[in-house]
Design a protein around this motif. Structure first.
Motif, PDB file in Angstrom:
ATOM      1  N   ASN A 188     -42.492  17.957  29.483  1.00 53.11           N
ATOM      2  CA  ASN A 188     -42.888  17.373  28.201  1.00 53.11           C
ATOM      3  C   ASN A 188     -43.350  18.459  27.250  1.00 53.11           C
ATOM      4  O   ASN A 188     -44.038  19.387  27.648  1.00 53.11           O
ATOM      5  CB  ASN A 188     -44.031  16.374  28.414  1.00 53.11           C
ATOM      6  CG  ASN A 188     -43.515  15.058  28.946  1.00 53.11           C
ATOM      7  OD1 ASN A 188     -42.455  14.601  28.543  1.00 53.11           O
ATOM      8  ND2 ASN A 188     -44.249  14.476  29.868  1.00 53.11           N
ATOM      9  N   GLY A 189     -42.947  18.329  26.011  1.00 56.85           N
ATOM     10  CA  GLY A 189     -43.370  19.299  25.003  1.00 56.85           C
ATOM     11  C   GLY A 189     -42.522  20.556  24.985  1.00 56.85           C
ATOM     12  O   GLY A 189     -42.826  21.499  24.251  1.00 56.85           O
ATOM     13  N   ALA A 190     -41.447  20.577  25.766  1.00 56.83           N
ATOM     14  CA  ALA A 190     -40.617  21.778  25.831  1.00 56.83           C
ATOM     15  C   ALA A 190     -39.741  21.932  24.589  1.00 56.83           C
ATOM     16  O   ALA A 190     -39.216  23.012  24.328  1.00 56.83           O
ATOM     17  CB  ALA A 190     -39.745  21.751  27.078  1.00 56.83           C
ATOM     18  N   LYS A 216     -37.307  19.344  23.761  1.00 58.32           N
ATOM     19  CA  LYS A 216     -36.024  18.646  23.982  1.00 58.32           C
ATOM     20  C   LYS A 216     -35.719  17.672  22.852  1.00 58.32           C
ATOM     21  O   LYS A 216     -34.616  17.668  22.301  1.00 58.32           O
ATOM     22  CB  LYS A 216     -36.069  17.880  25.323  1.00 58.32           C
ATOM     23  CG  LYS A 216     -36.382  18.740  26.523  1.00 58.32           C
ATOM     24  CD  LYS A 216     -36.372  17.954  27.801  1.00 58.32           C
ATOM     25  CE  LYS A 216     -37.423  16.856  27.871  1.00 58.32           C
ATOM     26  NZ  LYS A 216     -38.815  17.363  27.857  1.00 58.32           N
ATOM     27  N   THR A 217     -36.709  16.852  22.521  1.00 55.50           N
ATOM     28  CA  THR A 217     -36.474  15.854  21.470  1.00 55.50           C
ATOM     29  C   THR A 217     -36.194  16.537  20.134  1.00 55.50           C
ATOM     30  O   THR A 217     -35.276  16.149  19.404  1.00 55.50           O
ATOM     31  CB  THR A 217     -37.689  14.915  21.355  1.00 55.50           C
ATOM     32  OG1 THR A 217     -37.839  14.231  22.597  1.00 55.50           O
ATOM     33  CG2 THR A 217     -37.510  13.912  20.241  1.00 55.50           C
ATOM     34  N   THR A 218     -36.964  17.554  19.826  1.00 52.60           N
ATOM     35  CA  THR A 218     -36.749  18.271  18.566  1.00 52.60           C
ATOM     36  C   THR A 218     -35.349  18.879  18.531  1.00 52.60           C
ATOM     37  O   THR A 218     -34.667  18.827  17.501  1.00 52.60           O
ATOM     38  CB  THR A 218     -37.821  19.367  18.403  1.00 52.60           C
ATOM     39  OG1 THR A 218     -39.108  18.771  18.557  1.00 52.60           O
ATOM     40  CG2 THR A 218     -37.734  20.011  17.042  1.00 52.60           C
ATOM     41  N   SER A 219     -34.903  19.436  19.636  1.00 49.63           N
ATOM     42  CA  SER A 219     -33.552  20.007  19.693  1.00 49.63           C
ATOM     43  C   SER A 219     -32.509  18.937  19.404  1.00 49.63           C
ATOM     44  O   SER A 219     -31.584  19.130  18.611  1.00 49.63           O
ATOM     45  CB  SER A 219     -33.287  20.601  21.078  1.00 49.63           C
ATOM     46  OG  SER A 219     -34.198  21.626  21.350  1.00 49.63           O
TER      47      SER A 219
HETATM   48  N1  LIG Z   1     -43.291  16.349  13.780  1.00 46.65           N
HETATM   49  C1  LIG Z   1     -43.946  17.277  14.490  1.00 46.65           C
HETATM   50  N2  LIG Z   1     -44.969  17.937  13.946  1.00 46.65           N
HETATM   51  C2  LIG Z   1     -45.643  18.874  14.644  1.00 46.65           C
HETATM   52  N3  LIG Z   1     -45.369  19.218  15.905  1.00 46.65           N
HETATM   53  C3  LIG Z   1     -44.360  18.588  16.514  1.00 46.65           C
HETATM   54  C4  LIG Z   1     -43.594  17.584  15.847  1.00 46.65           C
HETATM   55  N4  LIG Z   1     -42.655  17.128  16.694  1.00 46.65           N
HETATM   56  C5  LIG Z   1     -42.828  17.824  17.835  1.00 46.65           C
HETATM   57  N5  LIG Z   1     -43.846  18.696  17.736  1.00 46.65           N
HETATM   58  C6  LIG Z   1     -44.305  19.624  18.776  1.00 46.65           C
HETATM   59  O1  LIG Z   1     -43.200  20.377  19.218  1.00 46.65           O
HETATM   60  C7  LIG Z   1     -43.211  20.521  20.613  1.00 46.65           C
HETATM   61  C8  LIG Z   1     -41.927  20.003  21.213  1.00 46.65           C
HETATM   62  O2  LIG Z   1     -41.901  18.593  21.105  1.00 46.65           O
HETATM   63  P1  LIG Z   1     -40.697  17.718  21.620  1.00 46.65           P
HETATM   64  O3  LIG Z   1     -39.450  18.232  21.025  1.00 46.65           O
HETATM   65  O4  LIG Z   1     -41.024  16.299  21.348  1.00 46.65           O
HETATM   66  O5  LIG Z   1     -40.705  18.020  23.185  1.00 46.65           O
HETATM   67  P2  LIG Z   1     -40.073  17.200  24.393  1.00 46.65           P
HETATM   68  O6  LIG Z   1     -39.111  16.206  23.857  1.00 46.65           O
HETATM   69  O7  LIG Z   1     -39.423  18.242  25.232  1.00 46.65           O
HETATM   70  O8  LIG Z   1     -41.204  16.542  25.109  1.00 46.65           O
HETATM   71  C9  LIG Z   1     -44.443  19.803  21.113  1.00 46.65           C
HETATM   72  O9  LIG Z   1     -45.460  20.742  21.321  1.00 46.65           O
HETATM   73  C10 LIG Z   1     -44.797  18.873  19.993  1.00 46.65           C
HETATM   74  O10 LIG Z   1     -46.177  18.675  19.942  1.00 46.65           O
END
Ligand SMILES: Nc1ncnc2c1ncn2[C@@H]1O[C@H](COP(=O)(O)OP(=O)(O)O)[C@@H](O)[C@H]1O
Ligand SMILES: [Mg+2]
Lengths: 282, 305
Positions: free
Chosen positions: B40-42, B44-47
């Protein structure tokens, strides 16, 4: 285009599904019922006191009726303002917060179609609500007193424009602000215009150009109150609108150019909304 | 180049001072089932959001289905199941699919047929007229999956499709992925788990603190896949029946072990066992090396409790 229609349809569906439409309708019907009852009493008082032995002059009678109808429309105006601000307040910010916007935005439609589709839906709702409410008031006075308001169509047009300004601001705010911040902001802007409108009238009445100009500037910034004053100006006979310092008195008449300004304002607000939404991370 | 579904170079996303994705450089072939795994927090979702045009990258470039990020024509050939999805819950299942199908530009006739087909596939035919607010989490996940497949996409993005699903739900998701692969649909799958779904991937990338630390193909091991099953009760009839799916069926303490040709057999085995009334406690393909790597990548970040 297909995207706009589908989003508009989905939005109308939402307003119905979340019972917003029902609540507004119940509120509206309750208001109209109270207005009808109240108007009926006042009307029989007026006619009872005057007819048939000592008929008050027709003009005085018209003034009394006009004043009551304007009071009713003033209340309708507030309902429209509330509808315009509150129904779309959550539409973008809520979808963004919940993430339900994500499956929409990733479809092969442009983001602008989402903004315009939502705008269109709330515009239709606003128009229908205005026709029902103002139409209801006009119908009631027509049936009970056989009274016809002057220039009702123009008056409605200005109120509709006023509502459209606020509705567009509400959608604009939703592209970047949270629902609560958006509500506070848009109602705050409306309040500003409201105070500005009064300042303008009082300033004109007292011959204080500073206050009057301040009010005009506020009206340029948010043209809602000016549009209401224009609407009131058109719907009252000259004698009534000269009564100073009522919510519908017009000592300082807003320029008709205010209409052009409001139209421009709406287009500009929409363009900004589209731009802010286009460049936003969702 | 033309056969790449995804091709990214140094994609990066910063939120203020926070770096969500540091450097995403990877390629995914068309029709490939690709697992994007990490804690979690790696990032993935942002990518995934960058690939879908939901989030604008701070730096880097990418092409998805041969088009630049956010291209509308390319989006017509993609599907997406978000992670924390919250759908329009005042709609019925069918209405929900119809609205989303219309946004894909599918006309009414074909859309109606497609909706029935998908409802059947995700086992929601009987719930199609119920409102989404009455759906359970697993049902929402399944209707969301149907939504992602409305346009018969070339590439589907699934963000944590198994989180919150019970074992049967996971099997269904895996069946659907196997089905998609069979018809040539590429899948890009985010996950922080290593369940039976993730091991169906053709290839995986491990991501940690916003960067890909390792990519590998999960090539079929020679001689097939080792399967490990734990059942409530085993009997000779079950063991004999299992041998129709593979060979070397044997009992090892409380486990049944066997070898099958490929992983597509697993859902068949599960279905057959359920049909026989057997209680399945575990059904997995052994992927020792993958699991070890997974733990190695996850280990440091995963803190218990
Ligand atoms: N809109 C946002 N604003 C600030 N930080 C964000 C935002 N979205 C994600 N993050 C941060 O970016 C990092 C990666 O998040 P995310 O892509 O959701 O990871 P995963 O899907 O792998 O759990 C996390 O530390 C999260 O807190
Ligand atoms: Mg995630």
């Amino acid at each position: 285009m297909n995207g706009i229609i589908t989003i508009a349809h989905l939005t109308l569906h939402e307003v119905r599904g979340r019972r917003v439409a029902l609540a507004a309708l119940i509120l509206g019907v309750a208001f109209l019922a109270i207005f009808a009852i109240g108007f009926n009493y006042i009307y029989s008082d007026v006619t009872g006191a005057t007819s048939p032995t000592s008929p008050i002059p027709r003009i005085q009678y018209d003034i009394a009726l006009n004043f009551i109808v304007m009071a009713g429309l003033y209340a309708v105006n507030f309902l429209i303002v509330m509808m315009a601000v509150l129904t779309p307040i959550d539409t973008l910010s809520g979808d963004i917060r919940s993430g339900s916007i994500q499956t929409l935005v990733t479809k092969p439609i442009r983001r602008v179609e989402i903004v315009l589709g939502k705008w269109l839906a709330f515009w239709v709702i606003l128009g229908v609500y205005l026709i029902l409410m103002a139409g209801g008031v006009l119908l009631i006075v027509r049936v009970i007193a056989n009274y016809t308001l002057p220039n009702a169509a123009q008056g409605m047009f200005f109120i509709f424009l006023e509502g459209t300004v606020l509705m567009t601001l509400s959608i604009l705010g939703g592209t970047r602000l949270s629902t609560l911040a958006n509500g506070v902001t848009v109602l705050g802007l409306f309040g500003l215009a409201f105070i500005g409108g009064w300042l303008e009238q009082i300033g004109a009445y007292n011959g204080n150009p500073t206050a009057q100009n301040f009010g005009i500037v506020a009206s340029l910034f948010v043209p809602t109150e000016a549009l209401w004053r224009l609407s009131a100006y058109y719907m009252q006979p000259p004698l009534v609108r000269d009564v100073p310092l009522t919510p519908f008195s017009i000592v300082s008449v807003p320029s008709v150019w205010m209409v052009a300004w409001a139209a421009l304002y709406i287009v500009a607000a929409l363009l900004i909304a589209v731009r802010l939404f286009n460049t936003r991370d969702l | 180049m033309i056969d790449l579904a995804i091709d990214t170079r140094g994609l990066r996303k910063e939120y203020g001072a926070k770096v969500a994705v540091e450097d995403l450089t990877l390629t995914v072939s068309r029709g490939e089932v690709f697992g994007f795994l990490g804690p979690n927090g790696a990032g993935k979702t942002t990518s995934m959001k960058m690939l879908l045009g939901l989030v604008a990258p701070t730096a880097g470039s990418a092409r998805v289905l041969g088009a630049p990020l956010g291209d509308r024509k390319a989006r017509a050939r993609m599907g997406f199941l978000p992670e924390h999805f919250h759908f329009q819950d005042w709609l019925t299942g069918r209405e929900f699919l119809r609205f989303h199908g219309r946004l894909y530009g599918i006309s009414a006739g074909p859309l109606g047929r497609r909706i029935e087909e998908l409802l059947k596939q995700v086992d929601l035919l009987d719930a199609g007229e119920r409102k989404l607010r009455e759906y359970s989490k697993g049902m929402l996940q399944r209707i969301g999956l149907a939504q992602a497949l409305l346009n018969e996409p070339d590439l589907v993005f699934l963000d944590e499709p198994t989180s919150g699903l019970d074992p049967l739900g996971r099997l269904l998701v895996r069946d659907m992925i196997v089905h998609m692969r069979a018809r040539g649909t590429g899948v890009f799958l985010n996950s922080h788990l290593l369940s039976e779904v993730e091991v169906t991937c053709d290839r995986v990338a491990f991501v940690k603190r916003g960067a890909v630390v390792r990519q590998m193909a999960l090539a079929e091991q020679g001689g097939g896949v080792d399967v490990e099953i734990r059942l409530g009760k085993t009997n000779a009839a079950l063991l004999a029946g299992l041998s129709q799916f593979g060979r070397d069926v044997r009992v090892d303490q409380d486990r049944v072990r066997m070898k099958v040709k490929d992983e597509a057999r697993l859902p068949e085995i599960a279905r057959w066992l359920v049909g026989q009334g057997a209680a399945i406690y575990h059904l997995g393909a052994e992927r020792k090396s993958l699991e070890a790597l997974f733990l190695e990548v996850m280990g440091e970040d995963e803190r218990p409790g």
